[in-house]
Design a protein around this motif. Structure first.
Motif: not given
Length: 226
Positions: A8, A10, A23, A76, A78, A191, A194-195
């Protein structure tokens, strides 16, 4: 044993033309088809002055090309600001096929355009996924010996405790932001969230695309892996 990695990313703007970026890489593993998937913090890094999306994409490409990540990592990012959009495009140019995330106000999740791997998601839902996994003992964050890793463990533990106090209603929690994400100082949290969200949505096959109607929370992934 099945295992896969979820990265993830951001980013938030600094006062100058550079950006702060975090990350986080989570490993998802499952001993057998009858077991519940668990997550472990494998890597986390925070950069304070990134000026080039292409340079960062090059570094991330080299990172996921190493063992044991090669062929097992889903990404992934942002894309909610100019740098995030540029990073998504730079990663795509390198053949990494990231999921492009767009945070929205409130709750709910929907797929992006049919010609891309994208998703529009409520920031509250993403944070809830991370906190729920930790609260339910399905995520291990402790033991990663860096300052940002220790900070992530503390902050997620605090979120899980607050979620308990609010009886699961994360919208009722007082946070440091009026928007769908946390402030730039909490990029390590977003981050990781998101992961975790992507790991909860996907099976162990890194070539799998998002479901047509993505769900929220870890239960959807557990059902898809049975």
């Amino acid at each position: 044993m099945a295992h896969a990695f979820f990265l993830g990313i951001d980013a938030g703007p600094n006062d100058d033309s550079s950006h702060a970026v975090a990350h986080t890489l989570l490993e998802k593993e499952k001993e057998s088809s009858d077991d519940v998937a668990t997550y472990r913090l494998d890597h986390i890094q925070r950069h304070t002055d990134v000026s080039s999306a292409d340079d960062l994409a090059d570094r991330l490409q080299g990172f996921v090309a190493d063992r044991p990540y090669i062929g097992r990592t889903s990404i992934i990012a942002n894309r909610g600001n100019e740098f995030g959009e540029a990073l998504v495009e730079a990663l795509r140019d390198r053949g990494l096929d990231p999921v492009a995330a767009t945070f929205t106000q409130g709750t709910g999740t929907a797929s992006g355009g049919t010609d891309e791997m994208g998703v529009h998601m409520g920031g509250i839902d993403v944070i809830r996924t991370l906190a729920d996994l930790y609260r339910d003992g399905k995520m291990v964050l402790e033991g990663y010996s860096t300052e940002v890793g220790s900070r992530l463990a503390r902050d997620v533990q605090m979120l899980a405790e607050q979620l308990d106090e609010a009886d699961g209603d994360i919208e009722a929690l007082e946070t440091s932001t009026d928007g769908p994400s946390f402030d730039p100082e909490a990029l390590h949290v977003t981050s990781a969230a998101l992961a975790a969200w992507l790991g909860a949505e996907r099976s162990f096959d890194p070539s799998q695309h998002l479901k047509e109607s993505p769900q929220t929370g870890p239960s959807s992934a557990e059902r898809s892996e049975l």
